[in-house]
Design an enzyme around this catalytic site. Structure first.
Site, PDB file in Angstrom:
ATOM      1  N   GLY A  14       0.826  -1.204   0.000  1.00 58.05           N
ATOM      2  CA  GLY A  14       0.000   0.000   0.000  1.00 58.05           C
ATOM      3  C   GLY A  14       0.860   1.254   0.000  1.00 58.05           C
ATOM      4  N   GLY A  17       4.175   0.791   2.135  1.00 63.55           N
ATOM      5  CA  GLY A  17       5.006  -0.264   1.555  1.00 63.55           C
ATOM      6  C   GLY A  17       5.598   0.135   0.212  1.00 63.55           C
ATOM      7  N   ARG A  87      -5.074   4.627   9.765  1.00 67.82           N
ATOM      8  CA  ARG A  87      -6.090   5.376  10.520  1.00 67.82           C
ATOM      9  C   ARG A  87      -6.940   6.252   9.616  1.00 67.82           C
ATOM     10  NH1 ARG A  87      -3.514   8.846  15.222  1.00 67.82           N
ATOM     11  NH2 ARG A  87      -1.551   8.861  14.071  1.00 67.82           N
ATOM     12  N   ARG A  93      -4.174   5.303  16.960  1.00 68.97           N
ATOM     13  CA  ARG A  93      -3.451   4.117  16.464  1.00 68.97           C
ATOM     14  C   ARG A  93      -3.999   2.866  17.160  1.00 68.97           C
ATOM     15  NH1 ARG A  93       0.799   7.944  16.949  1.00 68.97           N
ATOM     16  NH2 ARG A  93       1.630   8.541  14.920  1.00 68.97           N
ATOM     17  N   ASN A 100      -5.519  -5.049  12.887  1.00 71.23           N
ATOM     18  CA  ASN A 100      -4.134  -5.236  12.449  1.00 71.23           C
ATOM     19  C   ASN A 100      -3.426  -6.402  13.134  1.00 71.23           C
ATOM     20  OD1 ASN A 100      -4.468  -3.294  10.586  1.00 71.23           O
ATOM     21  ND2 ASN A 100      -3.160  -1.754  11.550  1.00 71.23           N
ATOM     22  N   VAL A 123       6.222  -1.790  10.815  1.00 72.56           N
ATOM     23  CA  VAL A 123       5.737  -0.411  10.652  1.00 72.56           C
ATOM     24  C   VAL A 123       4.240  -0.319  10.963  1.00 72.56           C
ATOM     25  CG1 VAL A 123       5.679   1.582   9.076  1.00 72.56           C
ATOM     26  CG2 VAL A 123       7.456  -0.140   8.797  1.00 72.56           C
ATOM     27  N   SER A 124       3.540  -1.455  10.862  1.00 64.98           N
ATOM     28  CA  SER A 124       2.084  -1.466  11.077  1.00 64.98           C
ATOM     29  C   SER A 124       1.748  -0.958  12.480  1.00 64.98           C
ATOM     30  CB  SER A 124       1.543  -2.891  10.919  1.00 64.98           C
ATOM     31  OG  SER A 124       2.026  -3.484   9.736  1.00 64.98           O
ATOM     32  N   ARG A 156       9.800  14.494  12.539  1.00 61.68           N
ATOM     33  CA  ARG A 156       8.744  15.518  12.668  1.00 61.68           C
ATOM     34  C   ARG A 156       9.210  16.628  13.598  1.00 61.68           C
ATOM     35  NH1 ARG A 156       3.983  10.964  12.653  1.00 61.68           N
ATOM     36  NH2 ARG A 156       3.588  11.118  10.413  1.00 61.68           N
ATOM     37  N   HIS A 180       5.094   4.872  20.371  1.00 61.96           N
ATOM     38  CA  HIS A 180       4.764   5.662  19.181  1.00 61.96           C
ATOM     39  C   HIS A 180       3.347   6.170  19.381  1.00 61.96           C
ATOM     40  CE1 HIS A 180       4.815   7.044  15.145  1.00 61.96           C
ATOM     41  NE2 HIS A 180       4.114   6.078  14.608  1.00 61.96           N
TER      42      HIS A 180
HETATM   43  N1  APR Z   1      -0.603  -9.527   3.903  1.00 66.13           N
HETATM   44  C1  APR Z   1      -0.045  -8.601   3.099  1.00 66.13           C
HETATM   45  N2  APR Z   1      -0.590  -7.393   2.916  1.00 66.13           N
HETATM   46  C2  APR Z   1      -1.735  -7.117   3.534  1.00 66.13           C
HETATM   47  C3  APR Z   1      -2.384  -8.049   4.396  1.00 66.13           C
HETATM   48  C4  APR Z   1      -1.761  -9.306   4.562  1.00 66.13           C
HETATM   49  N3  APR Z   1      -2.281 -10.264   5.344  1.00 66.13           N
HETATM   50  N4  APR Z   1      -3.512  -7.475   4.867  1.00 66.13           N
HETATM   51  C5  APR Z   1      -3.575  -6.237   4.327  1.00 66.13           C
HETATM   52  N5  APR Z   1      -2.512  -6.016   3.521  1.00 66.13           N
HETATM   53  C6  APR Z   1      -2.199  -4.864   2.688  1.00 66.13           C
HETATM   54  C7  APR Z   1      -3.426  -4.180   2.099  1.00 66.13           C
HETATM   55  O1  APR Z   1      -3.974  -4.935   1.026  1.00 66.13           O
HETATM   56  C8  APR Z   1      -2.844  -2.846   1.654  1.00 66.13           C
HETATM   57  O2  APR Z   1      -2.378  -2.884   0.322  1.00 66.13           O
HETATM   58  O3  APR Z   1      -1.575  -3.826   3.428  1.00 66.13           O
HETATM   59  C9  APR Z   1      -1.651  -2.643   2.608  1.00 66.13           C
HETATM   60  C10 APR Z   1      -1.800  -1.432   3.506  1.00 66.13           C
HETATM   61  O4  APR Z   1      -1.710  -0.319   2.697  1.00 66.13           O
HETATM   62  P1  APR Z   1      -2.560   1.018   2.935  1.00 66.13           P
HETATM   63  O5  APR Z   1      -3.986   0.666   3.141  1.00 66.13           O
HETATM   64  O6  APR Z   1      -2.181   1.968   1.846  1.00 66.13           O
HETATM   65  O7  APR Z   1      -2.015   1.543   4.358  1.00 66.13           O
HETATM   66  P2  APR Z   1      -0.631   2.320   4.621  1.00 66.13           P
HETATM   67  O8  APR Z   1      -0.877   3.771   4.602  1.00 66.13           O
HETATM   68  O9  APR Z   1       0.432   1.753   3.773  1.00 66.13           O
HETATM   69  O10 APR Z   1      -0.388   1.910   6.144  1.00 66.13           O
HETATM   70  C11 APR Z   1      -0.053   0.589   6.485  1.00 66.13           C
HETATM   71  O11 APR Z   1       1.420   1.245   8.255  1.00 66.13           O
HETATM   72  O12 APR Z   1       1.892   3.312   9.136  1.00 66.13           O
HETATM   73  C12 APR Z   1       1.153   2.141   9.306  1.00 66.13           C
HETATM   74  O13 APR Z   1      -0.836   2.846  10.484  1.00 66.13           O
HETATM   75  C13 APR Z   1      -0.335   2.400   9.248  1.00 66.13           C
HETATM   76  O14 APR Z   1      -1.017   0.226  10.003  1.00 66.13           O
HETATM   77  C14 APR Z   1      -0.863   1.051   8.859  1.00 66.13           C
HETATM   78  C15 APR Z   1       0.259   0.493   7.973  1.00 66.13           C
END
Ligand code: APR
Length: 317
Positions: A14, A17, A87, A93, A100, A123-124, A156, A180
């Site tokens: 996402g 990543g 979020r 968080r 998560n 990072v999640s 920041r 965090h």
């Molecule tokens: N395996 C792999 N990827 C997954 C899984 C899984 N089991 N479950 C969800 N995902 C993927 C989603 O499909 C999505 O593409 O994780 C990605 C998350 O991307 P975004 O929704 O764009 O979120 P993002 O802004 O990247 O944040 C991800 O990082 O900073 C933290 O709080 C934030 O917990 C969040 C995480």
């Protein structure tokens, strides 16, 4: 890692990543594997191909692949876990915990099987609980599991200080401890601008306001974006940690690391200054805290402990 390129797998393709992949590839930190779930088949492949096609323009050499299975990640040197939901406005968080933790538990199990020797950067969010869960599931030694939070939080803080003083961000150096979140503990005595203690440059009251803005730095961006959370700076922070590992730089930076006796934490991952190199967290630096900082840090550890207990209760391993 030996001779040859490091292999960096990023789980969750996402915003965070994919942007981490971009920073890592552009800095030639290694070959990159972007992984997401079968429900979004094609998305990680598409982003990987798109990023690869930027390489002749920017001038970097890296093998970049996208996938929805863990096969291509086998034997990774570094694994970055960004899988999970971000979020939305009004959410903390901690509100992400239940969703998560299930995702991260699954991912950690796959990482354990496919890359048993990897160093893992989580990072999640909520970060301090997610990194604990990854450690529980993988069973990897402490020094090979860590969370990204402090590099972002200090970035920041450094940004706001540089803005306040009208100086280069490069000259601002800072350190903070704790979880965090809202309980993070910026250490004023370890914050300097061109070597000058920040307390000599910014009045205490104004510095407190900047610290307050830093504490809520993530929420400020969530409220602006409305559809998700920050990703450019979180990804840059993560790539800096990847770089410290693959280039064995021995960076002294804040990382969510496992502390037991250190700071009297008693077996939790919390933000502390560490030396980060090829072996992961190579050393934890214990600072002398002022009585006020000690109180704030104890409070922060308490918040992390509560979160981890809540996680283990709601979603036992
Ligand atoms: N395996 C792999 N990827 C997954 C899984 C899984 N089991 N479950 C969800 N995902 C993927 C989603 O499909 C999505 O593409 O994780 C990605 C998350 O991307 P975004 O929704 O764009 O979120 P993002 O802004 O990247 O944040 C991800 O990082 O900073 C933290 O709080 C934030 O917990 C969040 C995480």
């Amino acid at each position: 890692m030996g001779v040859g390129r490091a292999k960096i797998s990023i789980i969750g393709a996402g915003n965070v990543g994919a942007t981490t992949a971009l920073w890592c590839a552009a800095a030639e930190l290694g070959d990159v594997v972007l992984v997401d779930i079968p429900e979004v088949e094609g998305m990680p492949q598409g982003k990987a191909l798109d990023l690869l096609q930027a390489s002749p323009i920017v001038g970097f050499d890296a093998r970049i692949v996208g996938t929805t299975s863990y096969e291509a990640t086998a034997g990774s040197d570094v694994v970055v876990i960004t899988a999970g939901v971000p979020r939305k406005p009004g959410m903390s968080r901690e509100d992400l915990l239940v969703t998560n933790v299930q995702i991260v538990t699954k991912v950690a199990g796959e990482v354990r099987k496919s890359s048993p020797q990897a160093i893992v950067i989580v990072v999640s969010n909520p970060l301090d609980a997610m990194v604990y869960r990854v450690w529980q599931v993988t069973g990897f030694p402490h020094h090979r599991v860590m969370g990204q939070a402090g590099v972002l939080d200090t970035a920041r803080f450094r940004t706001f200080i540089a803005q306040e003083l009208g100086v280069s961000v490069e000259d601002v150096s800072a350190m903070l401890l704790g979880g965090h979140g809202d309980t993070m503990v910026p250490i004023a005595s370890c914050t300097s601008v061109g070597g000058i203690p920040v307390t000599q440059l910014i009045p205490a009251k104004r510095l407190d306001e900047i610290i307050e803005r830093t504490r809520h730095g993530g929420a400020e961006i969530v409220n602006l974006l409305k559809t998700g959370s920050a990703y450019y700076a979180p990804a840059a922070a993560t790539a800096q940690m990847v770089e410290a590992i693959v280039r064995d730089k021995k960076r002294l930076i804040p990382v969510a690391a496992y502390c037991d006796k250190q700071y009297g934490v008693g077996g939790l991952f919390v933000g502390v200054p560490v030396v980060l190199g090829a072996n992961g967290v190579e050393r934890i630096i214990e600072l002398e805290l002022s009585p006020k900082e000690q109180v704030a840090f104890t409070k922060s550890i308490g918040a992390v402990r509560k979160l981890v207990e809540q996680m283990n209760e709601l979603c036992p391993i």
